[in-house]
Each structure stands twice: as C-alpha cells, then as structure tokens.
Scaffold this active site. Structure first.
Site, PDB file in Angstrom:
ATOM      1  N   GLY A  32       1.989   6.283  -4.119  1.00 56.10           N
ATOM      2  CA  GLY A  32       3.160   6.664  -3.327  1.00 56.10           C
ATOM      3  C   GLY A  32       2.788   7.670  -2.247  1.00 56.10           C
ATOM      4  CG  ASN A  33       2.554   6.842   0.909  1.00 54.95           C
ATOM      5  OD1 ASN A  33       3.494   6.297   1.465  1.00 54.95           O
ATOM      6  ND2 ASN A  33       1.560   6.167   0.333  1.00 54.95           N
ATOM      7  CB  THR A  49      -5.454   8.787   1.337  1.00 56.75           C
ATOM      8  OG1 THR A  49      -5.537   7.555   0.611  1.00 56.75           O
ATOM      9  CG2 THR A  49      -6.848   9.316   1.636  1.00 56.75           C
ATOM     10  CB  SER A  78      -0.653   8.421   3.038  1.00 57.05           C
ATOM     11  OG  SER A  78      -0.269   7.145   2.592  1.00 57.05           O
ATOM     12  CD  GLU A  80       0.602   1.791   2.496  1.00 61.09           C
ATOM     13  OE1 GLU A  80       0.464   1.358   3.641  1.00 61.09           O
ATOM     14  OE2 GLU A  80       0.457   1.096   1.469  1.00 61.09           O
ATOM     15  CG  HIS A  99       5.236   3.757  -0.484  1.00 60.67           C
ATOM     16  ND1 HIS A  99       5.825   2.614  -0.996  1.00 60.67           N
ATOM     17  CD2 HIS A  99       3.923   3.668  -0.818  1.00 60.67           C
ATOM     18  CE1 HIS A  99       4.909   1.886  -1.605  1.00 60.67           C
ATOM     19  NE2 HIS A  99       3.741   2.501  -1.515  1.00 60.67           N
ATOM     20  CG  HIS A 101       3.808   2.557  -6.463  1.00 56.81           C
ATOM     21  ND1 HIS A 101       2.458   2.458  -6.689  1.00 56.81           N
ATOM     22  CD2 HIS A 101       3.957   2.400  -5.123  1.00 56.81           C
ATOM     23  CE1 HIS A 101       1.819   2.267  -5.544  1.00 56.81           C
ATOM     24  NE2 HIS A 101       2.709   2.232  -4.570  1.00 56.81           N
ATOM     25  CG  HIS A 163       3.193  -2.109  -2.496  1.00 59.95           C
ATOM     26  ND1 HIS A 163       2.615  -2.037  -1.253  1.00 59.95           N
ATOM     27  CD2 HIS A 163       2.990  -0.881  -3.041  1.00 59.95           C
ATOM     28  CE1 HIS A 163       2.082  -0.856  -1.058  1.00 59.95           C
ATOM     29  NE2 HIS A 163       2.300  -0.130  -2.140  1.00 59.95           N
TER      30      HIS A 163
HETATM   31  P1  13P Z   1      -2.195   6.782  -0.507  1.00 60.17           P
HETATM   32  O1  13P Z   1      -2.788   7.555  -1.675  1.00 60.17           O
HETATM   33  O2  13P Z   1      -3.195   6.543   0.586  1.00 60.17           O
HETATM   34  O3  13P Z   1      -0.937   7.468  -0.013  1.00 60.17           O
HETATM   35  O4  13P Z   1      -1.785   5.344  -1.018  1.00 60.17           O
HETATM   36  C1  13P Z   1      -0.916   5.216  -2.112  1.00 60.17           C
HETATM   37  C2  13P Z   1      -0.073   3.997  -2.035  1.00 60.17           C
HETATM   38  O5  13P Z   1       0.917   3.961  -2.706  1.00 60.17           O
HETATM   39  C3  13P Z   1      -0.473   2.879  -1.153  1.00 60.17           C
HETATM   40  O6  13P Z   1       0.578   1.984  -0.999  1.00 60.17           O
END
Ligand code: 13P
Length: 236
Positions: A32-33, A49, A78, A80, A99, A101, A163
């Site tokens: 996530g981000n 990231t 990230s 994303e 974002h 999960h 995703h």
């Molecule tokens: P990052 O760690 O680069 O933010 O990526 C996590 C992620 O959920 C990719 O979709």
C-alpha cells in the site's frame, strides 16, 4: 521546521493508522501507499517504496514533483507514485490518495466487476459506483494510465483487479473515511452475492441525484485550488 514536515507527519500517521487497522493486508508489511498534495505547489508527499510502516519515520517520507523528480527525501518513492501524481493531475478536487490491499475490496477485485450503488449514505460520500481498474502489474505505466482514465468518472473509490483498492479525496481524513466505507460496502456486497439471490440496487434517479451532490462538493473543492486549475486537466 521544514516546508514539508507537517505533510510528512500527516502521511506517516495516516499510513501507520491504516497499517494498524489491517487496511494494507498485513500489520507488519510494506504494501500500500499514501500521499498528499502540497498546497499551492505541484509537489506530492508520498510514502517510500517497500518500507514497513511500523518502523517508518517522518524523515523516510518522500517529496516529489509532478515529473517524479525528488524534492526532499533520501529514499525512493513508492512504485505507485506516478499513479498518485496522475490522480492529482486528473482530478482538481483531490488532495489525498490512499492505495490499500484491504480484504473486502480485494475480494471484489477477484469478482472483477464494479460495485453498483447500494446505500444512499455511502453513494453520497463516495459516488454511486465503485469502478474496476483492469489488471496490470503493480508499478507499471499501463496500470497508472488505466487509473488516470478511470478517475475521470469523478467517484472516490476504485477496486484494482487482482490487486487492491484506490481511494481519493479532498484531504487525508475524508479519504480514510472513504477507505472505511469501501470496506463496508465491499464486505456486505460479497456477503449478499454469496447468497446467490438477486442484488437490490438503488433506483437510478436516486443514484443520479446523489451523484449531482457529490459533483457539486467536488466543484467547491476544485475552486479552492486555483493554481492547479491552470495546469491540470479537469475531469469535466
Ligand atoms: P510500494 O512499497 O512501492 O509503495 O508498493 C506497494 C504496493 O502496494 C504496490 O502496489
């Protein structure tokens, strides 16, 4: 105190809250981000990231411009981050992007169909539809382009096929509420589908009226962002 320090603190606190509450899928991982748009500047404050949230500090948070060039921070943003930047370019009402999960929306992401308008109080917050962003590998241009395309529908929550989820809003706290509402409707929708019975959806005229109210709120938010109005494409 640096120009971006308060933003970094806010992004860190929100990321840790989301992680603690399980919205990233694990409580110990780095999935996530989260990002915020800097007021009056084409700059985005975004999580780094692949860094676990439980050990992250404000100094680890990145600041990048709209070309993803680093402004502050020693870590890579990230993967994303381009998706977050697209959201700020496409949607003038958006100043925070999350974002996740999260479990319920992840289940819907496997059914791979949009969530229709189900509850009026939810549609009044996030818009009538939770659209599906078709699958593309995490961090790819293909995914980020599809996100930019879907965001023009002016809703606040999206399910990303196989995703997770994406929520956008005028500030971090409202966007967190959108994450919660998405989780509520996702889990309820999956439970209703599991009965095998037909799903009752909101009548079309009600959904349309609620969407008008959502768009009017967004227009008020967009009007508060004059500098970016000149540079960013409007969602119409
Ligand atoms: P990052 O760690 O680069 O933010 O990526 C996590 C992620 O959920 C990719 O979709």
């Amino acid at each position: 105190m640096g120009r971006y320090d308060d933003y970094k603190e806010q992004v860190l606190r929100m990321s840790q809250k989301l992680s603690d509450q399980g919205y990233f899928g694990t409580r110990s991982g780095s999935a996530g981000n989260v990002s915020m748009l800097v007021e009056d500047e084409d700059a985005v404050v975004v999580t780094p990231t692949r860094m676990p949230y439980d050990t992250m500090t404000a100094g680890d948070i990145c600041v990048v411009d709209f070309e993803l060039k680093p402004i502050e921070g020693r870590l890579k943003p990230s993967i994303e981050a381009p998706m977050h930047v697209e959201a700020y370019k496409v949607r003038r009402d958006v100043r925070a992007v999350i974002h996740t999960h999260q479990r319920g929306a992840s289940a819907v992401s496997l059914i791979a169909e949009p969530i229709p308008p189900l509850f009026d109080e939810v549609a009044l917050s996030i818009g009538p539809l939770v659209d599906l962003i078709p699958y593309a590998l995490s961090g790819t241009r293909e995914l980020h382009d599809m996100v930019a395309d879907k965001l023009t529908n002016r809703c606040h929550c999206y399910v990303m096929q196989n995703h997770g989820a994406l929520c956008v809003g005028p500030d971090l706290e409202s966007t967190f509420t959108f994450v919660e509402l998405l989780e509520k409707i996702s889990s309820v929708y999956v439970a209703a589908l599991a009965t095998g019975r037909p799903i009752s959806v909101l009548p079309d005229p009600i959904a349309t009226n609620l969407f008008e109210a959502v768009k009017a709120r967004q227009d008020r938010e967009a009007a508060r962002k004059p500098r970016l109005q000149k540079t960013a494409a409007s969602a119409g």
